[in-house]
Design a protein around this motif. Structure first.
Motif, PDB file in Angstrom:
ATOM      1  N   THR A 273     -11.093  11.310   3.388  1.00 56.10           N
ATOM      2  CA  THR A 273     -10.811  11.969   2.113  1.00 56.10           C
ATOM      3  C   THR A 273     -12.075  12.100   1.269  1.00 56.10           C
ATOM      4  N   TYR A 274     -13.177  11.468   1.700  1.00 57.89           N
ATOM      5  CA  TYR A 274     -14.451  11.598   0.982  1.00 57.89           C
ATOM      6  C   TYR A 274     -14.863  13.052   0.824  1.00 57.89           C
ATOM      7  N   LYS A 275     -14.433  13.924   1.723  1.00 59.56           N
ATOM      8  CA  LYS A 275     -14.885  15.313   1.705  1.00 59.56           C
ATOM      9  C   LYS A 275     -14.501  16.046   0.428  1.00 59.56           C
TER      10      LYS A 275
ATOM     11  N   ILE B 100     -16.995   3.689   8.474  1.00 56.15           N
ATOM     12  CA  ILE B 100     -17.475   4.549   7.395  1.00 56.15           C
ATOM     13  C   ILE B 100     -18.007   5.859   7.988  1.00 56.15           C
ATOM     14  N   PRO B 101     -17.561   7.011   7.471  1.00 61.16           N
ATOM     15  CA  PRO B 101     -17.919   8.289   8.101  1.00 61.16           C
ATOM     16  C   PRO B 101     -19.304   8.791   7.704  1.00 61.16           C
ATOM     17  N   ASN B 102     -19.871   9.581   8.597  1.00 60.39           N
ATOM     18  CA  ASN B 102     -21.081  10.343   8.301  1.00 60.39           C
ATOM     19  C   ASN B 102     -20.681  11.767   7.920  1.00 60.39           C
ATOM     20  N   HIS B 103     -21.431  12.328   6.998  1.00 58.81           N
ATOM     21  CA  HIS B 103     -21.237  13.742   6.669  1.00 58.81           C
ATOM     22  C   HIS B 103     -22.461  14.508   7.135  1.00 58.81           C
ATOM     23  N   THR B 104     -22.230  15.511   7.980  1.00 54.38           N
ATOM     24  CA  THR B 104     -23.328  16.294   8.543  1.00 54.38           C
ATOM     25  C   THR B 104     -23.321  17.693   7.964  1.00 54.38           C
ATOM     26  N   THR B 105     -24.442  18.084   7.412  1.00 53.23           N
ATOM     27  CA  THR B 105     -24.581  19.442   6.886  1.00 53.23           C
ATOM     28  C   THR B 105     -25.758  20.130   7.563  1.00 53.23           C
TER      29      THR B 105
ATOM     30  N   SER C 264     -21.156   8.359   4.034  1.00 53.34           N
ATOM     31  CA  SER C 264     -20.361   8.388   2.806  1.00 53.34           C
ATOM     32  C   SER C 264     -19.642   7.067   2.587  1.00 53.34           C
ATOM     33  N   ASN C 265     -20.384   6.075   2.082  1.00 54.78           N
ATOM     34  CA  ASN C 265     -19.728   4.868   1.589  1.00 54.78           C
ATOM     35  C   ASN C 265     -18.920   5.255   0.355  1.00 54.78           C
ATOM     36  N   LEU C 266     -17.847   4.531   0.084  1.00 54.07           N
ATOM     37  CA  LEU C 266     -16.922   4.945  -0.966  1.00 54.07           C
ATOM     38  C   LEU C 266     -16.768   3.890  -2.046  1.00 54.07           C
ATOM     39  N   VAL C 267     -16.685   4.351  -3.292  1.00 54.56           N
ATOM     40  CA  VAL C 267     -16.340   3.514  -4.434  1.00 54.56           C
ATOM     41  C   VAL C 267     -15.196   4.243  -5.148  1.00 54.56           C
ATOM     42  N   PHE C 268     -14.093   3.547  -5.410  1.00 54.94           N
ATOM     43  CA  PHE C 268     -12.925   4.243  -5.941  1.00 54.94           C
ATOM     44  C   PHE C 268     -11.975   3.260  -6.605  1.00 54.94           C
ATOM     45  N   HIS C 269     -11.046   3.821  -7.352  1.00 56.68           N
ATOM     46  CA  HIS C 269      -9.919   3.052  -7.852  1.00 56.68           C
ATOM     47  C   HIS C 269      -8.751   3.245  -6.896  1.00 56.68           C
ATOM     48  N   ARG C 270      -7.897   2.255  -6.811  1.00 51.83           N
ATOM     49  CA  ARG C 270      -6.759   2.303  -5.891  1.00 51.83           C
ATOM     50  C   ARG C 270      -5.952   3.585  -6.009  1.00 51.83           C
ATOM     51  N   GLU C 271      -5.795   4.114  -7.226  1.00 51.93           N
ATOM     52  CA  GLU C 271      -4.955   5.280  -7.435  1.00 51.93           C
ATOM     53  C   GLU C 271      -5.596   6.587  -6.966  1.00 51.93           C
ATOM     54  N   ALA C 272      -6.853   6.538  -6.514  1.00 49.78           N
ATOM     55  CA  ALA C 272      -7.524   7.768  -6.100  1.00 49.78           C
ATOM     56  C   ALA C 272      -6.940   8.333  -4.809  1.00 49.78           C
ATOM     57  N   ILE C 273      -6.520   7.455  -3.903  1.00 47.51           N
ATOM     58  CA  ILE C 273      -6.083   7.885  -2.571  1.00 47.51           C
ATOM     59  C   ILE C 273      -4.654   7.419  -2.336  1.00 47.51           C
ATOM     60  N   ALA C 274      -3.810   8.326  -1.865  1.00 47.67           N
ATOM     61  CA  ALA C 274      -2.431   7.993  -1.512  1.00 47.67           C
ATOM     62  C   ALA C 274      -2.293   7.990   0.006  1.00 47.67           C
ATOM     63  N   PHE C 275      -1.573   7.014   0.503  1.00 52.48           N
ATOM     64  CA  PHE C 275      -1.360   6.864   1.946  1.00 52.48           C
ATOM     65  C   PHE C 275       0.130   6.666   2.193  1.00 52.48           C
ATOM     66  N   ALA C 276       0.664   7.340   3.188  1.00 58.00           N
ATOM     67  CA  ALA C 276       2.079   7.198   3.535  1.00 58.00           C
ATOM     68  C   ALA C 276       2.218   7.004   5.040  1.00 58.00           C
ATOM     69  N   MET C 277       3.166   6.162   5.426  1.00 60.77           N
ATOM     70  CA  MET C 277       3.385   5.873   6.844  1.00 60.77           C
ATOM     71  C   MET C 277       4.874   5.754   7.111  1.00 60.77           C
TER      72      MET C 277
ATOM     73  N   ALA D 144     -25.992   6.894   1.879  1.00 64.68           N
ATOM     74  CA  ALA D 144     -26.879   6.108   2.728  1.00 64.68           C
ATOM     75  C   ALA D 144     -27.286   6.986   3.895  1.00 64.68           C
ATOM     76  N   PRO D 145     -28.343   6.615   4.635  1.00 60.77           N
ATOM     77  CA  PRO D 145     -28.708   7.417   5.805  1.00 60.77           C
ATOM     78  C   PRO D 145     -27.601   7.439   6.836  1.00 60.77           C
ATOM     79  N   ALA D 146     -27.374   8.596   7.415  1.00 59.98           N
ATOM     80  CA  ALA D 146     -26.364   8.735   8.462  1.00 59.98           C
ATOM     81  C   ALA D 146     -26.735   7.861   9.667  1.00 59.98           C
ATOM     82  N   GLU D 147     -25.729   7.317  10.317  1.00 59.17           N
ATOM     83  CA  GLU D 147     -25.959   6.457  11.477  1.00 59.17           C
ATOM     84  C   GLU D 147     -25.352   7.079  12.719  1.00 59.17           C
TER      85      GLU D 147
END
Length: 380
Positions: A127-129, A216-221, A302-315, A377-380
């Motif tokens: 969801t970082y995108k 943690i995902p890498n973003h490639t452009t 893309s390391n992430l910093v967020f509040h819990r309410e930013a992302i919703a997950f359902a299962m 951070a640098p992509a790995e």
């Protein structure tokens, strides 16, 4: 949902597998998660409640009562559109050991649960995108010399009125290691605690609970060219640009000369010569100058910093159809009593062993963009 009777060792096996899984599933534990045991079809929408920001009202005395305020929460429809599985086999000897040995969990089951956990985490982190805010530099390891980025991330959450509790940061192993090496965290006399030294965890810093994960995902452009605003009167969520040789991709970050606003690419049109329409967030409210230069952030982690309410997950467990099941197959839905996560099992009898397939149905959605940012951070 129809469920056939499965051998009595299976609930024991799944209870142990769930205990193993709890230590692997970081993502759902940190976001606004909704679980249920009712079976649904892939693509169904699950309502997840999120807190609504409220505004105080002026008191106007009168002789008539007023209506009650609207509910304090909103319902966001999260599609459970991610359906993944892994399979494994258990011999009759494995079944006997599950009964006989208190803590026995076959390695095939461990690695199956690991694979499903990695996929669930990865979908949540993807969801970082849609996140447009960032701190850090794409080609420099954070925390190499100081912890300023933590304070910078906190400042963004503060400005966007993120509630104080339930702020989280998820770092890759390399970034987490970089932070732990800082003397202000590792030295007990400076950190005020021995937790980092003894447990190897950052814990809570700058009002944010910090965790690490290998997923943690890498973003490639591959964006290329001198891309500029094409037209000075533009506003809204679409920006027309020119000078494009290689088009941006969804999730690319950029700024525009003359403004400090951080943008993310939300959609990409068709390239016509060197002209292109791109969807952007946030919407442009103040028109940029014609030919203003777009500066894109390079490929990054893309390391992430967020509040819990930013992302919703359902299962939910997947709705099966016994009419489509192969002959000799049994089904079982298992719901972890601690986490609420549900899995569906399918068993097919083979030659002196059982083949199992375990599948999960879930979805994740970024619902409050103002409460999340990327720590580059640098992509790995």
């Amino acid at each position: 949902m129809p469920t056939n009777v499965i051998d009595p060792y299976v609930p024991i096996l799944m209870a142990r597998a769930s205990m193993h899984l709890r230590g692997k599933l970081l993502g759902p534990a940190l976001v606004n998660a909704d679980y249920g045991s009712e079976a649904v079809k892939k693509g169904s929408y699950i309502p997840v409640t999120i807190a609504r920001r409220r505004t105080a009202k002026a008191v106007t005395p009168g002789h008539l009562p007023t209506e009650a305020s609207a509910t304090e929460v909103d319902e966001i429809q999260v599609p459970v559109d991610q359906h993944w599985y892994e399979d494994f086999s258990l011999t009759d000897q494995d079944a006997e050991r599950i009964f006989a040995e208190r803590d026995f969990l076959p390695k095939a089951v461990e690695t199956t649960m690991d694979a499903l956990a990695e996929k669930i985490n990865a979908v949540i982190y993807a969801t970082y995108k849609e996140a447009n805010r960032w701190v850090g530099v794409a080609n420099a390891l954070p925390f190499a010399t100081n912890a300023d980025y933590m304070a910078d991330a906190r400042a963004i959450l503060n400005r966007n009125r993120a509630p104080g509790p339930n702020r989280r940061g998820i770092l890759s192993a390399s970034v987490d290691t970089s932070a732990i090496k800082l003397a202000q965290f590792s030295d007990a006399d400076r950190a005020g605690t021995t937790r980092t030294q003894i447990e190897g965890e950052l814990g809570k810093k700058s009002g944010i609970d910090w965790f690490w994960d290998n997923d943690i995902p890498n973003h490639t452009t591959a964006v290329a060219g001198t891309i500029r605003v094409d037209g000075a009167s533009q506003a809204g969520s679409t920006l027309h640009v020119d000078g494009v040789t290689t088009i941006p991709v969804i999730g690319d970050l950029f700024t525009i000369a003359g403004s400090s606003t951080q943008y993310v690419v939300t959609s990409v049109g068709s390239l016509a010569t060197a002209d292109l329409d791109i969807g952007v967030y946030p919407a442009i409210t103040t028109a940029h100058a014609d030919d203003a230069l777009l500066t894109f952030i390079g490929s990054h982690q893309s390391n992430l910093v967020f509040h819990r309410e930013a992302i919703a997950f359902a299962m939910r467990p997947m709705q099966d159809s016994t009419r489509m099941a192969p002959k000799g197959a049994d089904f079982m839905v298992f719901t972890d009593s601690v986490t609420g996560m549900s899995f569906r099992l399918e068993r097919t009898r083979q030659h002196y062993q059982n083949k199992w397939a375990m599948d999960v149905l879930f979805g994740a959605k970024l619902v409050r963009r103002e409460l999340i940012l990327r720590l580059l951070a640098p992509a790995e």
